[in-house]
Design a protein around this motif. Structure first.
Motif, mmCIF file in Angstrom:
data_model
loop_
_atom_site.group_PDB
_atom_site.id
_atom_site.type_symbol
_atom_site.label_atom_id
_atom_site.label_comp_id
_atom_site.label_asym_id
_atom_site.label_seq_id
_atom_site.Cartn_x
_atom_site.Cartn_y
_atom_site.Cartn_z
ATOM 1 N N VAL A 230 0.852 -1.183 0.000
ATOM 2 C CA VAL A 230 0.000 0.000 0.000
ATOM 3 C C VAL A 230 0.892 1.238 0.000
ATOM 4 C CG1 VAL A 230 -1.828 1.230 1.223
ATOM 5 C CG2 VAL A 230 -1.733 -1.267 1.323
ATOM 6 N N ASP A 231 0.674 2.129 -0.952
ATOM 7 C CA ASP A 231 1.479 3.352 -1.085
ATOM 8 C C ASP A 231 0.671 4.532 -0.554
ATOM 9 O OD1 ASP A 231 3.062 5.485 -1.792
ATOM 10 O OD2 ASP A 231 3.258 4.904 -3.907
ATOM 11 N N VAL A 232 1.123 5.140 0.546
ATOM 12 C CA VAL A 232 0.393 6.287 1.122
ATOM 13 C C VAL A 232 1.146 7.596 0.908
ATOM 14 C CG1 VAL A 232 -0.811 4.865 2.809
ATOM 15 C CG2 VAL A 232 1.379 5.874 3.430
ATOM 16 N N ARG A 233 1.969 7.641 -0.116
ATOM 17 C CA ARG A 233 2.693 8.880 -0.410
ATOM 18 C C ARG A 233 1.800 9.927 -1.065
ATOM 19 N NH1 ARG A 233 7.878 6.271 -3.388
ATOM 20 N NH2 ARG A 233 6.145 5.058 -4.276
ATOM 21 N N PHE A 234 0.518 9.603 -1.273
ATOM 22 C CA PHE A 234 -0.407 10.625 -1.777
ATOM 23 C C PHE A 234 -0.805 11.609 -0.678
ATOM 24 C CE2 PHE A 234 -3.111 7.283 -0.097
ATOM 25 C CZ PHE A 234 -4.150 7.971 0.518
ATOM 26 N N LEU A 235 -0.472 11.293 0.576
ATOM 27 C CA LEU A 235 -0.758 12.181 1.702
ATOM 28 C C LEU A 235 0.420 13.119 1.940
ATOM 29 C CD1 LEU A 235 -2.246 9.480 4.105
ATOM 30 C CD2 LEU A 235 -3.541 11.207 2.828
ATOM 31 N N SER A 236 0.119 14.316 2.436
ATOM 32 C CA SER A 236 1.181 15.288 2.723
ATOM 33 C C SER A 236 2.112 14.754 3.798
ATOM 34 C CB SER A 236 0.573 16.621 3.180
ATOM 35 O OG SER A 236 -0.200 17.195 2.150
ATOM 36 N N LEU B 86 -4.144 11.603 9.416
ATOM 37 C CA LEU B 86 -5.484 11.039 9.235
ATOM 38 C C LEU B 86 -6.561 12.091 9.026
ATOM 39 C CD1 LEU B 86 -5.406 8.129 11.840
ATOM 40 C CD2 LEU B 86 -4.837 8.072 9.406
ATOM 41 N N ASP B 87 -6.283 13.343 9.379
ATOM 42 C CA ASP B 87 -7.269 14.406 9.162
ATOM 43 C C ASP B 87 -7.180 15.009 7.771
ATOM 44 O OD1 ASP B 87 -8.235 14.022 11.685
ATOM 45 O OD2 ASP B 87 -7.278 15.779 12.585
ATOM 46 N N GLN B 88 -6.229 14.557 6.980
ATOM 47 C CA GLN B 88 -6.122 15.065 5.619
ATOM 48 C C GLN B 88 -7.271 14.527 4.759
ATOM 49 O OE1 GLN B 88 -2.241 14.817 3.725
ATOM 50 N NE2 GLN B 88 -1.241 14.620 5.729
ATOM 51 N N PRO B 89 -7.707 15.304 3.781
ATOM 52 C CA PRO B 89 -8.787 14.850 2.898
ATOM 53 C C PRO B 89 -8.432 13.510 2.230
ATOM 54 C CG PRO B 89 -8.348 17.179 2.554
ATOM 55 C CD PRO B 89 -7.253 16.679 3.447
ATOM 56 N N GLY B 90 -9.339 12.563 2.318
ATOM 57 C CA GLY B 90 -9.168 11.279 1.648
ATOM 58 C C GLY B 90 -8.477 10.211 2.471
ATOM 59 N N ALA B 91 -7.859 10.580 3.618
ATOM 60 C CA ALA B 91 -7.082 9.600 4.379
ATOM 61 C C ALA B 91 -7.973 8.514 4.968
ATOM 62 C CB ALA B 91 -6.287 10.293 5.478
ATOM 63 N N ARG B 92 -8.962 8.898 5.728
ATOM 64 C CA ARG B 92 -9.832 7.897 6.371
ATOM 65 C C ARG B 92 -10.707 7.187 5.339
ATOM 66 N NH1 ARG B 92 -9.379 7.770 11.729
ATOM 67 N NH2 ARG B 92 -8.498 9.595 12.797
ATOM 68 N N GLU B 93 -11.106 7.910 4.305
ATOM 69 C CA GLU B 93 -11.900 7.278 3.252
ATOM 70 C C GLU B 93 -11.084 6.172 2.574
ATOM 71 O OE1 GLU B 93 -14.360 8.477 -0.817
ATOM 72 O OE2 GLU B 93 -12.996 9.918 0.121
#
Length: 322
Positions: A221-227, A250-257
């Motif tokens: 899983v690549d989570v480098r789309f988050l700041s 986790l409060d960034q847009p799209g993280a929890r989704e």
């Protein structure tokens, strides 16, 4: 009630005599009886090539203590090592077969001795037809243990003769001719009475791409789309397990989704792994350095999976690695 002087109950008092001081519960009423002796001894035997090793491996995955190629004379001392409670071995499976050579000849008398000494056991006998046994031996390019200078069929015929009485005594006989190794494993789980007893163990490993992928990853899983919190001075020295970094990620847009939808996607995958008897799954969650985003997301993902009744552990491979 007792009369003064320690005499019995007063005349006309039909209640049971009090045998302990007031306020102390009766032992029989409050003490949980010990568990019954649940020791199990399973002897796995049968035709060479019929799947004894697969059965042994399956039972080992089900937390049985398994001993392969055991000389028959060792059955009794091994059985006596089992204990009925505590941390001792309660379920023992012993693979006994013609590989024992001349020692195998004493198996039947050893079994009689076990019963004579009050040691109970079950015999699981595996077999397959001649054509399938020949095919399996030719596939692995190994000789039958009894063929000597003859053909594979000669060894099979001799083995059937040697095992005839043992087959007659067997508690269960399984013909594995039409079974794949996975079919046999499923059948053993059902036969032993613990189908599905070994749930899938999920390991979530956070990592940094710059340090390389985990070699044992089944999913990445690549989570480098988050700041990246690394660029926030106040957060740089922290990790994804710290509350400030956790909130930032986790409060960034799209993280929890993303986490919710990914876990939804995993549910049929995990169910498929259970059907295919894949008991351990590693999901690698990666960011650049493996310190902030991957840690926070893997922890949140682990909580979500546990809430859905799955067994999960989290490991953070690259935290503290510069």
């Amino acid at each position: 009630m007792s009369t003064p002087g320690g005499q019995g109950p007063a005349e006309g008092d039909e209640r049971a005599p009090q045998t302990v001081p007031d306020g102390i519960p009766l032992l029989e009423a409050e003490t949980t009886p010990p568990d019954a002796d649940r020791r199990e001894l399973l002897i796995i035997t049968g035709m060479s090539g019929a799947g004894r090793t697969r059965v042994a491996n399956t039972l080992e995955d089900m937390d049985w203590f398994v001993v392969d190629n055991l000389p028959p004379r060792m059955l009794e001392p091994l059985a006596r090592m089992m204990t009925a409670s505590g941390g001792g071995v309660q379920r023992l499976a012993a693979v006994v077969d013609v590989r024992s050579g001349e020692f195998f000849a004493e198996l039947l008398s050893i079994l009689d001795e076990l019963r004579g000494h009050g040691l109970e056991y079950r015999i699981l006998f595996l077999e397959a037809d001649d054509a399938e046994l020949v095919r399996r031996y030719e596939q692995v390019r190994r000789a039958h243990p009894l063929q000597g200078d003859g053909r594979i069929l000669d060894g099979i015929a001799q083995e059937r003769e040697l095992l005839a009485e043992l087959r007659r005594r067997a508690d269960s006989i399984i013909d594995t001719t039409k079974f794949s190794p996975y079919d046999l494993a499923r059948h053993i789980r059902q036969r032993v009475g613990e189908a599905g007893a070994q749930p899938v163990q999920i390991t979530l490993v956070s990592f940094g791409f710059k340090h390389g992928l985990p070699l044992d990853a089944d999913h990445v899983v690549d989570v480098r789309f988050l700041s990246n919190p690394y660029w926030v001075t106040e957060l740089r020295h922290l990790s994804g397990k710290d509350e400030a970094v956790n909130r930032y990620v986790l409060d960034q847009p799209g993280a929890r989704e993303f986490i919710d939808r990914y876990v939804d996607t995993l549910e049929p995958v995990i169910a498929g792994y259970e059907r295919e008897l894949k008991n351990n799954v590693t999901i690698a969650v990666g960011c650049t350095g493996g310190r902030h985003r991957s840690v926070a997301v893997s922890e949140a993902m682990g909580e979500e999976l546990r809430d859905r009744g799955l067994q999960v552990r989290t490991l953070h491979r690259d935290v503290g690695r510069e």
